[in-house]
Design an enzyme around this catalytic site. Structure first.
Site, short mmCIF file in Angstrom:
data_model
loop_
_atom_site.label_atom_id
_atom_site.label_comp_id
_atom_site.label_asym_id
_atom_site.label_seq_id
_atom_site.Cartn_x
_atom_site.Cartn_y
_atom_site.Cartn_z
N ILE A 15 -2.41 13.23 -1.31
CA ILE A 15 -1.52 11.93 -0.57
C ILE A 15 -1.11 11.04 -0.76
O ILE A 15 -1.14 9.61 -0.40
CB ILE A 15 -1.73 12.12 1.34
N GLY A 16 -1.85 9.75 -1.92
CA GLY A 16 -2.17 8.97 -2.00
C GLY A 16 -2.90 8.89 -3.29
O GLY A 16 -4.00 8.66 -3.01
N GLY A 27 -4.50 4.52 -4.37
CA GLY A 27 -4.19 3.74 -4.22
C GLY A 27 -5.20 2.47 -5.72
O GLY A 27 -5.61 3.66 -7.05
N PHE A 37 -8.28 2.16 -5.95
CA PHE A 37 -9.54 1.58 -6.14
C PHE A 37 -9.92 3.54 -6.02
O PHE A 37 -11.46 3.75 -6.02
CB PHE A 37 -10.80 1.49 -4.67
N GLY A 38 -8.99 4.35 -5.84
CA GLY A 38 -9.20 5.63 -5.50
C GLY A 38 -8.61 6.46 -4.89
O GLY A 38 -7.44 6.61 -4.90
N VAL A 41 -6.18 9.12 -2.13
CA VAL A 41 -6.71 10.08 -0.60
C VAL A 41 -5.74 11.20 -0.73
O VAL A 41 -4.61 11.20 -1.16
CB VAL A 41 -5.90 8.70 -0.24
N LYS A 58 -10.72 9.16 1.73
CA LYS A 58 -10.85 8.40 0.24
C LYS A 58 -11.52 9.18 -0.41
O LYS A 58 -12.54 8.12 -0.36
CB LYS A 58 -9.81 7.03 1.06
N ASP A 97 -5.99 -7.95 3.41
CA ASP A 97 -4.77 -6.55 2.55
C ASP A 97 -4.05 -6.38 3.46
O ASP A 97 -3.75 -5.16 2.93
CB ASP A 97 -5.72 -5.81 1.49
#
Ligand SMILES: *[C@@H]1O[C@H](CO)[C@@H](O)[C@H](O)[C@H]1NC(C)=O
Ligand SMILES: *[C@@H]1O[C@H](CO)[C@@H](O)[C@H](O)[C@H]1NC(C)=O
Ligand SMILES: *[C@@H]1O[C@H](CO)[C@@H](O)[C@H](O)[C@H]1NC(C)=O
Ligand SMILES: *[C@@H]1O[C@H](CO)[C@@H](O)[C@H](O)[C@H]1NC(C)=O
Ligand SMILES: *[C@@H]1O[C@H](CO)[C@@H](O)[C@H](O)[C@H]1NC(C)=O
Ligand SMILES: *[C@@H]1O[C@H](CO)[C@@H](O)[C@H](O)[C@H]1NC(C)=O
Ligand SMILES: *[C@@H]1O[C@H](CO)[C@@H](O)[C@H](O)[C@H]1NC(C)=O
Ligand SMILES: *[C@@H]1O[C@H](CO)[C@@H](O)[C@H](O)[C@H]1NC(C)=O
Ligand SMILES: *[C@@H]1O[C@H](CO)[C@@H](O)[C@H](O)[C@H]1NC(C)=O
Length: 889
Positions: free
Chosen positions: A723-724, A726, A728-729, A731, A746, A855
């Site tokens: 689903i995503g 980012g 750093f990794g 999800v 995640k 962030d």
């Protein structure tokens, strides 16, 4: 089980073994002579009878019946012997052939048969009455089968019977009176059945009787005086019954008697002092576990043939003044568990006389009142000695040096005395030692390095002495240790990790009540068979290692009274066999893991620690008397009996906005109005929550997840669940656990620089904070994947409505669900702003330590099913270390 009990059980097992070995039956049977008889015809009857016998046998694993076929005369069949002239069956001999079935009544037609020998098979059913027709029968040997029912009274017609053995079956009823007619009977073995009633007096009329064995039945009553008439009797065993009363004096008059075995009954009275003069040929004298009183007969000094003498567990009293010096055949001597004493002036003289018993293998003196020292004597006993026990007496002085001569010793039992001094180094010469019991003495000094030479050692009990110093690391050499008890000494230093390299340790590891320091090595997880671990009352510190969860056989865990810190490792909830856990009086903190509910705990003591949050209510927590939680001031909830403060429910935490307010706001399009209302709402909500936010954070329990579980939850991290992605990794959406909760997982890209730091800072940041507008972290996973690479993941509450970024810059790829409303209303936008502001206010002003998110951006603002905004991704979060400066008050 107490050690003393263990001691006596072991002793008796050995004895029983001896009794089994006494296989007198075998000898007796071969004394038979086969006389020729006259020819009567009727051989077809035998043939039919044998075929009937065969038909009743359902299993014949050795296939002997293959030779029982028509192409051979039945006299040639295996196991059959015929008379030489008349070709009639005179013996049926099928010993230990694994035969299963029953005994056909046709056997009563083998009218010439003399010997029926079927021991060591599994033939069951009744012994057929028809056997009574076999008046020529001399030997009926049915030992070790499965016969049931009664001994047939019809056997009385077999007037030539001299050997009758029905031992080791499942026969019931009483010994039939009719056997009184078997006047030629020499051997009568009815042992190991369920026979009840009394020992019939007629046995005294079986004047040829040489051996009588009725061991292990349920025979009651008195021993009949008439037995004294059996002048040929040499073997008498009535042990293991319910006989009571006195031994009739007539029994002390068998000059031929070699075995006298009456142990495990309820017999009483005292023994005549001249017993061993009137029974001069006695080799075995076994009367242990009865209620005999008085002193041991002095004539024991004259029993020169004696091999086994066991009178343990009676009530014999008085000073033991026997000279054992002349008993050269003595192999076993046990007088344990009586009340015998040594005099004051000639202390332990009897013990010195044992030096001459050169065949002595087992010596049991425990549980008496012997007072004295073992100086210079112990080492001079027979080197044949394998068992020596003198526990529970009043022996004092040092453990004798010279003991190292007893090179065959397997069991050394010195516990519960007043031994002092140190453990001599020459103990290392006892290379065959398996059990060493020295507990409850006053032994001091260090543990000898030579303990490491005892490689066969199974049990080492040094509990409750004054030992000091450290545990020598070469204890690792004792690879056969099943139990090690060093509790209640003055031992100190760290617990060497070598101790945990003994995988056999299973019965228990007892180190309690010493002065051990340092942490519990994580190697403790190697003890996968360990049932009891006692580390209580030491000065151990650090965390309870999570590897303890690998001790899957653990039933009792005692770590109370130490300085352990941190949380209860979740891994402990995998110990399915744990029954008692005492973690009291440490500095443990954190929540009580809900998973403890699932264990079969009978008792859980968590008192006097610093646990917090909600107390579970199921499993052991449902029983107030099974748990102890006092001395933990930050706990709430649990069952009512615990009288803890109530925790907040989910509803109380989720405060809904008043609908009317929403309508009003949606109608107002002036930004000023919105701003005013928002500020109003902002403070209203904040104040509502101020007093409750700290409590709500307590309600938290962590689920333990493994790489495999996450792999399963996400269908192998399939693209469909992605689903995503980012910085750093990635999800993933996943379905986790038994309650099939939808979560977001995640997975950190561990190859990327900083990912690990990000993981840690996110864990740290989310560990202690809870807020309605923060993404709730469910658990984390730090493991290795199946390629052996580091694997780190965080599991969050799933946010079904995606991120603010999706909503603001809607495109089809990033939209993860079917959303009907494609754009946000002004009211929604206001609510989002308020939600985010609430979250930041909480982070900055109401956390235990202020957190700066670092962030905040639309992609980190996520929506739950009610479109409530949650701030997520704490990968860059920082703590501000001077909290007071930022706090409002
Ligand atoms: C029985 O005996 C008769 C006469 O001696 C003999 O002919 C017959 O074969 C025998 N039958 C069996 C089964 O041994
Ligand atoms: C009968 O038994 C004998 C001995 O085992 C064997 O040699 C013979 O083959 C058998 N005959 C039949 C017909 O099975
Ligand atoms: C042998 O014994 C059985 C059962 O006891 C009986 O039925 C049969 O008549 C007897 N006689 C012969 C010749 O088989
Ligand atoms: C029966 O079995 C016991 C135990 O295995 C053995 O000691 C004994 O010699 C056997 N007896 C016979 C007759 O095979
Ligand atoms: C009983 O018989 C079985 C089968 O032969 C044997 O294995 C077992 O050792 C025997 N037991 C005794 C106590 O004789
Ligand atoms: C009991 O023994 C007698 C005498 O040998 C015999 O006549 C009788 O048939 C036997 N009883 C049974 C049931 O076989
Ligand atoms: C012995 O017999 C009793 C009934 O008499 C039965 O309940 C029990 O199961 C039997 N035991 C064995 C080992 O066959
Ligand atoms: C034993 O034998 C004696 C003498 O023959 C007789 O009087 C007595 O009744 C018998 N006892 C039993 C129990 O058979
Ligand atoms: C113990 O074993 C070591 C090495 O095998 C040996 O040098 C030492 O003498 C032994 N000690 C005793 C008391 O047997």
């Amino acid at each position: 089980m107490s050690l003393r009990l263990l001691c006596s059980i072991q002793f008796q097992t050995t004895l029983l073994l001896f009794v089994v070995l006494l296989h007198v039956e075998t000898l007796a049977v071969f004394g038979i002579s086969i006389a020729a008889t006259t020819y009567f015809g009727g051989n077809e009857t035998d043939h039919l009878a044998l075929l009937a016998f065969k038909r009743q046998i359902s299993r014949d694993p050795e296939n002997i019946f293959s030779s029982w076929n028509d192409s051979l005369h039945f006299c040639e069949w295996e196991g059959i012997t015929c008379g030489r002239k008349h070709r009639r069956v005179i013996a049926l001999d099928l010993q230990a052939r694994g035969l299963v079935g029953s005994l056909s009544p046709y056997i009563g037609n083998l009218s010439f048969i003399r010997k029926i020998m079927l021991p060591n098979n599994s033939i069951g059913g009744k012994i057929p009455d028809e056997v009574g027709r076999l008046f020529r029968l001399q030997v009926l040997w049915l030992r070790n089968n499965s016969f049931q029912g009664e001994i047939p009274a019809n056997l009385s017609h077999c007037s030539n019977l001299y050997f009758l053995s029905v031992s080791r079956n499942n026969l019931s009823g009483s010994i039939p009176m009719e056997l009184a007619f078997l006047l030629k009977l020499e051997y009568l073995f009815v042992d190991r059945n369920n026979l009840k009633g009394e020992i019939p007096t007629f046995i005294g009329n079986l004047s040829s009787l040489q051996q009588l064995d009725a061991y292990d039945n349920v025979l009651g009553g008195h021993i009949p005086d008439a037995l004294g008439q059996l002048k040929s009797l040499n073997f008498l065993q009535l042990a293991g019954n319910k006989l009571f009363g006195l031994i009739p004096p007539s029994l002390y008059n068998f000059s031929s008697l070699t075995v006298f075995s009456l142990f495990k009954n309820e017999l009483s009275g005292s023994l005549p002092t001249n017993l061993f003069l009137t029974l001069p040929n006695l080799q075995w004298f076994l009367i242990y576990e009865n209620q005999f009183t008085g002193s041991l007969p002095v004539s024991l000094s004259n029993a020169s043939e004696l091999q086994y003498f066991h009178v343990g567990k009676n009530n014999f009293t008085g000073k033991l003044s026997v000279n054992f010096g002349g008993l050269h055949h003595l192999e076993l001597l046990s007088i344990a568990d009586n009340n015998l004493e040594s005099g004051n002036d000639d202390e332990m003289n009897f013990f010195q006389s044992l030096v001459n018993c050169s065949s002595l293998q087992k010596l049991g003196l425990s549980g008496n009142q012997f007072k004295g020292t073992l100086h210079n004597v112990l080492g001079n006993l027979s080197t044949q000695l394998t068992y020596f026990a003198i526990s529970e007496n009043l022996i004092f002085g040092e453990i004798p040096f010279g003991m190292g001569n007893l090179v065959n010793l397997a069991t050394l039992w010195l516990s519960d005395n007043k031994f002092s001094g140190t453990i001599p180094e020459d103990i290392g010469k006892l290379k065959k030692l398996q059990r060493l019991y020295l507990h409850n003495n006053k032994v001091s000094g260090r543990l000898p390095i030579a303990l490491g030479n005892l490689t066969l050692l199974n049990e080492l009990y040094l509990t409750s002495n004054k030992l000091e110093g450290t545990i020598p690391p070469n204890i690792e050499n004792c690879q056969n240790l099943l139990v090690l008890s060093l509790s209640q000494n003055n031992l100190s230093g760290i617990i060497p990790k070598q101790l945990f390299a003994i995988p056999m340790l299973s019965i228990g590891l007892f180190l309690g009540q010493n002065f051990f320091v340092g942490s519990l090595p994580s190697e403790v997880g190697n003890l996968v068979h360990l049932e009891v671990l006692d580390l209580s009352e030491n000065k151990l510190s650090g965390k309870i290692p999570s590897t303890l969860g690998s001790c899957t056989s653990l039933e009792y865990l005692y770590v109370e009274g130490n300085l352990f810190q941190g949380e209860i490792p979740i891994s402990l909830s995998t110990s399915r066999s744990i029954q008692v856990m005492d973690l009291s009086r440490n500095n443990l903190s954190g929540a009580i893991p809900n998973l403890l509910e699932k264990l079969s705990l009978k008792n859980l003591n968590l008192s006097f620690n610093d646990f917090q949050g909600e107390v579970p209510t199921k499993g052991v927590f449902a029983n107030a008397s099974a748990i102890s939680l006092i001395g933990n001031r930050r706990l709430c909830g649990g069952i009512l009996e615990l009288k803890l403060p109530r925790c907040l429910t989910k509803e109380e935490k989720k405060i809904k906005w008043p609908f009317a307010l929403k309508v009003v706001i949606s109608m107002a399009c002036v930004i000023l109005v919105i701003t005013i209302v928002s500020f109003f709402l902002f403070y209203w909500r904040k104040n509502k929550r101020n007093d409750k936010s700290s409590e709500s954070s307590l309600k938290q329990s962590f689920l333990r997840v493994s790489y495999q579980m996450l792999l399963k939850a996400t269908d192998g991290f399939s693209l469909a669940n992605l689903i995503g992605v980012g910085s750093f990794g990635s999800v993933y959406k996943g379905i986790l656990g038994e309650d099939r909760a939808i979560v977001a997982i995640k997975v950190l890209n561990t190859e990327r620089q900083g990912a690990s730091r990000s993981f840690i800072s996110e864990c740290e940041a989310l560990k202690n904070i809870r807020h309605r507008n923060l993404v709730k972290i469910i658990t984390s996973c730090s493991s290795v994947d199946f390629r052996g690479n580091d694997f780190r993941a965080l599991v969050y509450e799933f946010m079904p409505n995606g991120s603010l970024e999706n909503w603001l810059h809607m495109n089809l790829e990033t939209s993860i669900m079917q959303v009907e409303i494609r754009s946000l209303s002004i009211l929604q936008r206001t609510n989002i702003a308020i939600d985010v502001a609430c979250a930041l206010d909480y982070l900055h002003h109401h956390c235990p330590m202020p957190v700066v998110h670092c962030d905040i951006k639309p992609s980190n603002i996520l929506f739950d099913c009610d479109m409530i905004a949650h701030v997520g991704d704490f990968g860059l979060a920082k703590f501000l270390l001077r909290p007071t400066q930022f706090q409002k008050k």
